[in-house]
Design an enzyme around this catalytic site. Sequence first.
Site, PDB file in Angstrom:
ATOM      1  CD  GLU A 113      45.551  38.891  46.403  1.00 46.95           C
ATOM      2  OE1 GLU A 113      45.405  40.118  46.346  1.00 46.95           O
ATOM      3  OE2 GLU A 113      45.877  38.185  45.417  1.00 46.95           O
ATOM      4  CD  GLU A 133      50.076  37.172  44.549  1.00 48.23           C
ATOM      5  OE1 GLU A 133      48.896  36.809  44.710  1.00 48.23           O
ATOM      6  OE2 GLU A 133      50.915  37.154  45.482  1.00 48.23           O
TER       7      GLU A 133
END
Length: 255
Positions: A113, A133
């Site tokens: 990210e 995730e």
Amino acid sequence: MSIVTTEDRGAVRHVVLNRPEKRNAMSQELLRALGEALREAAAEESVHCVVLRGEGPVFSAGVDLVELGASAGTPGLLRHFRDTFLECANLCEEMAKPVVCQIHRTCVGGALEVALGCDLRIASSDAQLGLPEVKFGIIPDVGGSSRLPAVVGLGRAKELIMTARTIDATEAERIGLVNRVVAPEQLEQAVETLVEELLANSHVAVGRAKRVIDASARPALAATLEMEVAVQEYCVAAMRESAREAQEPAEALAG
């Protein structure tokens, strides 16, 4: 030795994650130091390009899971933890200078990210990238859900996030997640070559072109970043409720 170090090579500043004994896992301490290093690079007029890389065997294994668990387990702390993390990706994107991410071996979860906040990504051929995730009942909430679609397209972004699949560098290049892939021993030289290409142009024009391109690609970024954390709080609350419901029968039997 600092947990994040910097090195100037002419007009290029290397910002280096320096927690190799923990695979450069992104703790709050590391993220605060990274944010400070990025702010300084953005403010320094003599720096025209930034390279983000990691010391040791991998670029970064992502978020420090021990700290994340503590934050997720305490209502109200998750947003603070996330804000410190998100600031690093935002600083990479918002500075009017090109930021190149040099990726070797591992770049997953929060590390990817942050890499998505960079402008260009070069990976070694042995690199593995992914956003796992959803395996853990949460979502990529540090800009991953917002930035990935603009980089690889909506369908590819949904596939990567919703399957939690990790991909190799070759596939990452094929779908546009990374710009170039080279043999591990050629990675440093490949980054230097790309940086030279960037510096051969007007640094003012390059930096401002970056800002216009980003604004065009993600016009609703602020809104979707806020949606990310709201959804994450919902997911964490749902996990807490499921854990509570699972515990109640066990406690009844024990009583």
